[in-house]
Design a protein around this motif. Structure first.
Motif, PDB file in Angstrom:
ATOM      1  N   GLY A  63       1.584   2.877  -2.511  1.00 49.16           N
ATOM      2  CA  GLY A  63       1.113   3.909  -3.737  1.00 49.16           C
ATOM      3  C   GLY A  63       1.564   3.433  -5.148  1.00 49.16           C
ATOM      4  N   LYS A  64       1.732   2.250  -4.994  1.00 41.37           N
ATOM      5  CA  LYS A  64       2.366   1.826  -6.531  1.00 41.37           C
ATOM      6  C   LYS A  64       1.476   2.115  -7.634  1.00 41.37           C
ATOM      7  CE  LYS A  64       2.067  -2.316  -4.324  1.00 41.37           C
ATOM      8  NZ  LYS A  64       2.178  -1.844  -2.760  1.00 41.37           N
ATOM      9  N   GLY A  65       0.219   1.822  -7.404  1.00 43.06           N
ATOM     10  CA  GLY A  65      -0.837   2.136  -8.405  1.00 43.06           C
ATOM     11  C   GLY A  65      -0.924   3.477  -9.242  1.00 43.06           C
ATOM     12  N   ASP A  78       0.828  -1.306  -0.106  1.00 42.24           N
ATOM     13  CA  ASP A  78      -0.037   0.099  -0.148  1.00 42.24           C
ATOM     14  C   ASP A  78       0.758   1.251   0.053  1.00 42.24           C
ATOM     15  OD1 ASP A  78      -2.245  -1.555   0.323  1.00 42.24           O
ATOM     16  OD2 ASP A  78      -2.199  -1.736   2.331  1.00 42.24           O
ATOM     17  N   ASP A  88       2.503  14.576   2.068  1.00 52.71           N
ATOM     18  CA  ASP A  88       1.530  15.647   2.703  1.00 52.71           C
ATOM     19  C   ASP A  88       1.021  15.191   3.855  1.00 52.71           C
ATOM     20  OD1 ASP A  88       0.489  13.791   0.569  1.00 52.71           O
ATOM     21  OD2 ASP A  88      -1.327  14.211   1.228  1.00 52.71           O
ATOM     22  N   THR A 123      -4.667   1.743  -6.040  1.00 55.06           N
ATOM     23  CA  THR A 123      -5.648   3.174  -6.083  1.00 55.06           C
ATOM     24  C   THR A 123      -5.153   4.113  -7.006  1.00 55.06           C
ATOM     25  OG1 THR A 123      -6.267   2.566  -3.744  1.00 55.06           O
ATOM     26  CG2 THR A 123      -7.104   4.569  -4.881  1.00 55.06           C
ATOM     27  N   SER A 167       5.701  12.343  -3.827  1.00 54.15           N
ATOM     28  CA  SER A 167       4.062  12.445  -3.887  1.00 54.15           C
ATOM     29  C   SER A 167       3.393  13.264  -3.223  1.00 54.15           C
ATOM     30  CB  SER A 167       3.336  10.943  -4.097  1.00 54.15           C
ATOM     31  OG  SER A 167       2.127  11.187  -4.132  1.00 54.15           O
ATOM     32  N   GLY A 217      -4.597  -3.913  -3.970  1.00 52.90           N
ATOM     33  CA  GLY A 217      -5.760  -3.001  -4.103  1.00 52.90           C
ATOM     34  C   GLY A 217      -4.767  -1.699  -4.438  1.00 52.90           C
TER      35      GLY A 217
HETATM   36  P1  GDP Z   1      -0.782   0.383  -3.521  1.00 52.83           P
HETATM   37  O1  GDP Z   1      -1.527  -0.788  -3.058  1.00 52.83           O
HETATM   38  O2  GDP Z   1       0.752   0.501  -3.259  1.00 52.83           O
HETATM   39  O3  GDP Z   1      -1.088   0.928  -5.074  1.00 52.83           O
HETATM   40  O4  GDP Z   1      -1.323   1.654  -2.671  1.00 52.83           O
HETATM   41  P2  GDP Z   1      -2.791   1.567  -2.196  1.00 52.83           P
HETATM   42  O5  GDP Z   1      -3.668   2.197  -3.267  1.00 52.83           O
HETATM   43  O6  GDP Z   1      -3.444   0.538  -1.523  1.00 52.83           O
HETATM   44  O7  GDP Z   1      -2.716   2.862  -1.008  1.00 52.83           O
HETATM   45  C1  GDP Z   1      -2.270   4.013  -1.317  1.00 52.83           C
HETATM   46  C2  GDP Z   1      -3.345   5.017  -0.892  1.00 52.83           C
HETATM   47  O8  GDP Z   1      -2.688   6.350  -0.804  1.00 52.83           O
HETATM   48  C3  GDP Z   1      -4.432   5.318  -1.888  1.00 52.83           C
HETATM   49  O9  GDP Z   1      -5.766   5.488  -1.346  1.00 52.83           O
HETATM   50  C4  GDP Z   1      -4.036   6.255  -2.575  1.00 52.83           C
HETATM   51  O10 GDP Z   1      -4.889   7.132  -3.435  1.00 52.83           O
HETATM   52  C5  GDP Z   1      -3.324   7.235  -1.667  1.00 52.83           C
HETATM   53  N1  GDP Z   1      -2.279   8.048  -2.141  1.00 52.83           N
HETATM   54  C6  GDP Z   1      -1.279   7.708  -2.938  1.00 52.83           C
HETATM   55  N2  GDP Z   1      -0.217   8.794  -3.016  1.00 52.83           N
HETATM   56  C7  GDP Z   1      -0.736   9.689  -1.892  1.00 52.83           C
HETATM   57  C8  GDP Z   1      -0.166  10.844  -1.569  1.00 52.83           C
HETATM   58  O11 GDP Z   1       1.043  11.230  -2.044  1.00 52.83           O
HETATM   59  N3  GDP Z   1      -0.720  11.523  -0.629  1.00 52.83           N
HETATM   60  C9  GDP Z   1      -2.031  11.023   0.120  1.00 52.83           C
HETATM   61  N4  GDP Z   1      -2.507  11.654   0.954  1.00 52.83           N
HETATM   62  N5  GDP Z   1      -2.630   9.813  -0.625  1.00 52.83           N
HETATM   63  C10 GDP Z   1      -1.871   9.306  -1.454  1.00 52.83           C
END
Ligand code: GDP
Ligand code: IMO
Ligand code: MG
Length: 422
Positions: free
Chosen positions: A15-17, A13, A330, A42, A408, A40
């Motif tokens: 922020g890979k997506g 989680d 942030d 996002t 990010s 998952g």
């Molecule tokens: P992944 O599984 O690595 O793709 O990550 P997830 O999607 O499970 O979790 C990352 C969460 O952080 C998601 O809800 C993203 O929308 C959110 N996100 C990603 N980058 C940032 C960021 O720089 N700042 C904030 N506040 N949210 C972020």
């Protein structure tokens, strides 16, 4: 041409997506190499939010080819739900989403077995996503699995044999279940899969490289959840590390270019297992609240803590990371001070390497840095970064020995700042 790999350095989680989506315009092809619908990922852009589970995150930018590689485990029912929803929202997939014939199928009974094994473990349960990941990879390794290519020939017989074997195990565990609805959806998913190009993805990917096309490999989960190097047994069942891209797509190690290692400015974990820098106080609650740290697959509250540089250094080493990406900066915008775990205290001794077992008696040793106390969410360039934030970046780069290439500052595609542009 070489492939670039993007993978998580923490407990998933990271922020890979989001970042795969941001980087996609630079590539011709995006490919997933391991994991399954436990992921998952996002993405947010134009005020819309998408959560991808099995489909690579390169499907929204341009009409790029996306590949589900042989290292992935695929649940046809969940895949159908995900793909039809995307197509309905105006993102056609049929001809550009290629699926490896060697990817293993998650059967309904794998999902039930996942639940049964977790129940049998009681307090020692892993806290899996319940998607049948462990039992499917177990069948793959024990040479009992069903692969996507199997659906093209004599499938009913192969399915019935595998199902019967699972039913015996479930009986021995005295586990009650009802498979009827799951199986119906799953069989519909099998038919749906046949509408996609089922390919020999190792030939396809190597062909692209020979033609000079660029490929981005998308990891799922994170290094600390890797079956070999993660906090075993509280891990997933695949190799989430860089080497997983070689086995999960059929890419030779000498074809690897950049390895993007992605991490949050702090740290989270969902599910059970050790987490040395976990916070149990109002600071942890604040990170959870500001970071909206709830699982995108299960909705579970993610455990939150400070960044763990002992674990991160280990991840950088295992993956040969060439470029770092820091996410969710942030979330720390309002903090007066920020802590970073630089060593562990174990049995009265301070160590700065990741040990065999972190399950007990590990105390984090922190350094404290001043917070930047500035809203960074609208920043567009690194020239706008506050001094304290630059100091945090330099501190991390020095500790980890790798440049931070992307920062990010929010969930949206546009809230991404590239540094050191080449
Ligand atoms: P992944 O599984 O690595 O793709 O990550 P997830 O999607 O499970 O979790 C990352 C969460 O952080 C998601 O809800 C993203 O929308 C959110 N996100 C990603 N980058 C940032 C960021 O720089 N700042 C904030 N506040 N949210 C972020
Ligand atoms: P993405 O790709 C965070 C965790 C589960 C559990 C352990 C084993 O979104 O980063 P599994 O269902 O794989 O057998 O569960 O791994 N886990 C994840 N945690 N992000 C993920 O994926 C995860 N995929 C699995 O919570 O602790
Ligand atoms: Mg996720």
């Amino acid at each position: 041409m070489k492939v670039d790999i993007l993978l998580g350095l923490q407990w998933g989680d990271e922020g890979k997506g989001k970042v795969v989506d941001v980087l996609t315009p630079k590539y011709d092809v995006v490919a997933r190499f391991q994991g399954g619908p436990n992921a998952g990922h996002t993405l947010e852009f134009q005020n819309k939010k998408y959560v991808l589970r099995s489909i690579p995150s390169g499907i929204f930018q341009g009409n790029k080819v996306n590949i589900i590689g042989n290292g992935v485990v695929l649940d046809p029912a969940l895949f159908k739900a995900e793909a039809t929803a995307l197509e309905a929202s105006g993102h056609p997939l049929k001809n550009r989403l290629h699926i490896s014939k060697k990817a293993h199928l998650i059967m309904p009974t794998h999902r039930i077995l996942d639940a049964a094994y977790e129940a049998a473990k009681g307090d020692a349960k892993v806290g899996t996503t319940g998607k049948g990941i462990g039992p499917t990879y177990t069948d793959k390794v024990s040479r009992n699995g069903l692969r996507v290519g199997d659906i093209l020939c004599d499938f009913e017989k192969k399915y019935a044999a595998a199902k019967a074997r699972h039913e015996q195990i479930l009986k021995s565990l005295n586990f009650e279940y009802d498979i009827t609805e799951l199986e119906k959806e799953w069989m519909a998913g099998i038919e749906y899969l046949k509408e996609f190009p089922l390919v020999d993805s190792e030939h396809e990917v190597n062909g692209y490289l020979r033609e000079g096309k660029s490929v981005l490999c998308e990891g799922a989960q994170g290094t600390m959840l890797d079956i070999d190097f993660g906090s075993y047994p509280f891990v997933t069942s695949s190799n989430t590390v860089c080497a997983g891209a070689c086995t999960g797509l059929g890419i030779a190690p000498n074809k690897i270019g950049d390895v993007y290692g992605i991490f949050k400015a702090y740290c989270t974990r969902v599910g059970a297992g050790p987490f040395p820098s976990e916070l149990f106080d109002e600071v942890g609650d604040k990170i959870c609240e500001l970071g909206h740290e709830f699982g995108s697959v299960t909705g579970r509250k993610r455990r939150c803590g400070w960044i763990d540089l002992v674990a991160l250094k280990y991840s950088v080493m295992i993956n040969g990371v060439t470029k770092l990406i820091m996410m969710k900066s942030d979330v720390l915008d309002t903090f007066e001070t920020i802590k970073a775990c630089v060593a562990y205290k174990m049995n009265g001794e301070e160590i700065d390497y990741f040990p065999f077992d972190i399950s007990e008696g590990v105390e984090p040793v922190y350094v404290e840095l001043p917070g930047w106390q500035t809203d960074m969410t609208k920043m567009q360039s690194e020239n706008e970064f506050p001094e304290e934030f630059n100091a945090y970046l330099s501190f991390l780069e020095e500790q980890l020995g790798v440049p931070i290439a992307i920062v990010s500052v929010g969930p949206d595609r546009a809230q991404t700042i590239e540094r050191y542009q080449d």
